[in-house]
Design a protein around this motif. Structure first.
Motif, mmCIF file in Angstrom:
data_model
loop_
_atom_site.group_PDB
_atom_site.id
_atom_site.type_symbol
_atom_site.label_atom_id
_atom_site.label_comp_id
_atom_site.label_asym_id
_atom_site.label_seq_id
_atom_site.Cartn_x
_atom_site.Cartn_y
_atom_site.Cartn_z
ATOM 1 N N ASP A 168 36.309 -59.408 18.037
ATOM 2 C CA ASP A 168 36.312 -57.946 18.160
ATOM 3 C C ASP A 168 35.353 -57.485 19.261
ATOM 4 N N SER A 169 34.201 -58.154 19.389
ATOM 5 C CA SER A 169 33.236 -57.751 20.416
ATOM 6 C C SER A 169 33.692 -58.156 21.820
ATOM 7 N N MET A 170 34.529 -59.192 21.928
ATOM 8 C CA MET A 170 35.070 -59.612 23.228
ATOM 9 C C MET A 170 36.243 -58.745 23.669
ATOM 10 N N ALA A 171 36.984 -58.224 22.730
ATOM 11 C CA ALA A 171 38.264 -57.554 23.002
ATOM 12 C C ALA A 171 38.222 -56.520 24.128
ATOM 13 N N PRO A 172 37.202 -55.676 24.239
ATOM 14 C CA PRO A 172 37.213 -54.670 25.308
ATOM 15 C C PRO A 172 37.195 -55.259 26.722
ATOM 16 N N TYR A 173 36.830 -56.531 26.859
ATOM 17 C CA TYR A 173 36.676 -57.138 28.174
ATOM 18 C C TYR A 173 37.818 -58.088 28.541
ATOM 19 N N VAL A 174 38.780 -58.285 27.628
ATOM 20 C CA VAL A 174 39.832 -59.288 27.815
ATOM 21 C C VAL A 174 41.159 -58.623 28.151
ATOM 22 N N GLU A 175 41.777 -59.083 29.248
ATOM 23 C CA GLU A 175 43.115 -58.603 29.621
ATOM 24 C C GLU A 175 44.204 -59.464 29.015
ATOM 25 N N GLU A 176 43.963 -60.758 28.927
ATOM 26 C CA GLU A 176 44.979 -61.699 28.462
ATOM 27 C C GLU A 176 44.283 -62.889 27.807
ATOM 28 N N GLU A 177 44.934 -63.465 26.798
ATOM 29 C CA GLU A 177 44.355 -64.616 26.100
ATOM 30 C C GLU A 177 45.453 -65.607 25.741
ATOM 31 N N ARG A 178 45.176 -66.883 26.007
ATOM 32 C CA ARG A 178 46.068 -67.975 25.601
ATOM 33 C C ARG A 178 45.215 -69.000 24.874
ATOM 34 N N GLU A 179 45.739 -69.529 23.771
ATOM 35 C CA GLU A 179 44.959 -70.508 23.033
ATOM 36 C C GLU A 179 45.868 -71.513 22.357
ATOM 37 N N ARG A 238 37.996 -70.243 12.644
ATOM 38 C CA ARG A 238 38.835 -69.197 13.214
ATOM 39 C C ARG A 238 39.149 -68.102 12.199
ATOM 40 N N ALA A 239 39.170 -68.451 10.902
ATOM 41 C CA ALA A 239 39.454 -67.476 9.847
ATOM 42 C C ALA A 239 38.185 -66.791 9.329
ATOM 43 N N SER A 240 37.020 -67.192 9.829
ATOM 44 C CA SER A 240 35.750 -66.673 9.304
ATOM 45 C C SER A 240 35.475 -65.239 9.773
ATOM 46 N N GLU A 241 34.642 -64.573 9.026
ATOM 47 C CA GLU A 241 34.228 -63.217 9.385
ATOM 48 C C GLU A 241 33.403 -63.223 10.674
ATOM 49 N N ALA A 242 32.578 -64.256 10.863
ATOM 50 C CA ALA A 242 31.768 -64.357 12.087
ATOM 51 C C ALA A 242 32.651 -64.455 13.325
ATOM 52 N N GLU A 243 33.725 -65.218 13.242
ATOM 53 C CA GLU A 243 34.627 -65.342 14.391
ATOM 54 C C GLU A 243 35.406 -64.051 14.603
ATOM 55 N N LYS A 244 35.763 -63.366 13.538
ATOM 56 C CA LYS A 244 36.454 -62.075 13.674
ATOM 57 C C LYS A 244 35.549 -61.079 14.409
ATOM 58 N N ARG A 245 34.278 -61.019 14.028
ATOM 59 C CA ARG A 245 33.332 -60.120 14.701
ATOM 60 C C ARG A 245 33.179 -60.490 16.180
ATOM 61 N N ARG A 246 33.106 -61.780 16.457
ATOM 62 C CA ARG A 246 32.972 -62.239 17.843
ATOM 63 C C ARG A 246 34.200 -61.839 18.658
ATOM 64 N N GLU A 301 30.583 -62.433 28.636
ATOM 65 C CA GLU A 301 29.807 -63.626 28.306
ATOM 66 C C GLU A 301 28.827 -63.386 27.163
ATOM 67 N N ARG A 302 28.219 -62.216 27.119
ATOM 68 C CA ARG A 302 27.309 -61.895 26.008
ATOM 69 C C ARG A 302 28.072 -61.854 24.685
ATOM 70 N N ALA A 303 29.254 -61.265 24.692
ATOM 71 C CA ALA A 303 30.050 -61.149 23.467
ATOM 72 C C ALA A 303 30.683 -62.477 23.072
ATOM 73 N N TRP A 304 30.933 -63.335 24.030
ATOM 74 C CA TRP A 304 31.679 -64.573 23.824
ATOM 75 C C TRP A 304 30.908 -65.635 23.058
ATOM 76 N N ARG A 305 29.635 -65.726 23.292
ATOM 77 C CA ARG A 305 28.849 -66.795 22.670
ATOM 78 C C ARG A 305 28.682 -66.529 21.177
ATOM 79 N N PRO A 306 29.023 -67.536 20.343
ATOM 80 C CA PRO A 306 28.882 -67.326 18.894
ATOM 81 C C PRO A 306 27.420 -67.151 18.503
ATOM 82 N N SER A 307 27.180 -66.386 17.456
ATOM 83 C CA SER A 307 25.807 -66.154 16.998
ATOM 84 C C SER A 307 25.275 -67.332 16.190
ATOM 85 N N ALA A 308 26.168 -68.172 15.662
ATOM 86 C CA ALA A 308 25.769 -69.341 14.877
ATOM 87 C C ALA A 308 26.643 -70.519 15.290
#
Length: 101
Positions: A74-85, A64-72, A22-29
């Motif tokens: 990347d910070s979520m990745a260690p906690y995610v087992e599966e993702e659908r979008e 979705r193509a922004s650097e801010a979303e890429k960082r977000r 949850e900490r990693a998930w919330r966007p910074s902007a």
């Protein structure tokens, strides 16, 4: 019906990591072009669905193509087992009111 542009992401979170996720998930902007966002958690706390409303598909794609979303992500990745979008268009359904037929 007013049409909305919606991005939906469902993530299965690794057991015991919801708080960190949850900490990693919330966007910074606040992303440009996003008008609203909602989050829904499964009862067991292992699945999180995010629903965001956008002015246009282009606005969503730009975020979705922004650097801010890429960082977000990347910070979520260690906690995610599966993702659908997915990206959807649609609107609120009118629910009939009144007596029975």
């Amino acid at each position: 019906m007013d049409e909305h542009f919606v991005w939906v992401t469902t993530r299965r979170v690794k057991p015991g990591t919801l708080e960190e996720f949850e900490r990693a998930w919330r966007p910074s902007a606040h992303p440009d072009g996003m008008s609203r966002a909602f989050a829904y958690w499964s009862e067991d706390g292992q699945e999180v669905t995010g629903v965001s409303f956008w002015d246009s598909r282009q606005a969503c794609d730009a975020w979705r193509a922004s650097e801010a979303e890429k960082r977000r992500r990347d910070s979520m990745a260690p906690y995610v087992e599966e993702e659908r979008e997915g990206y959807y268009r649609g609107g609120e359904l009118a629910i009939p009111t009144g007596g029975s037929s």
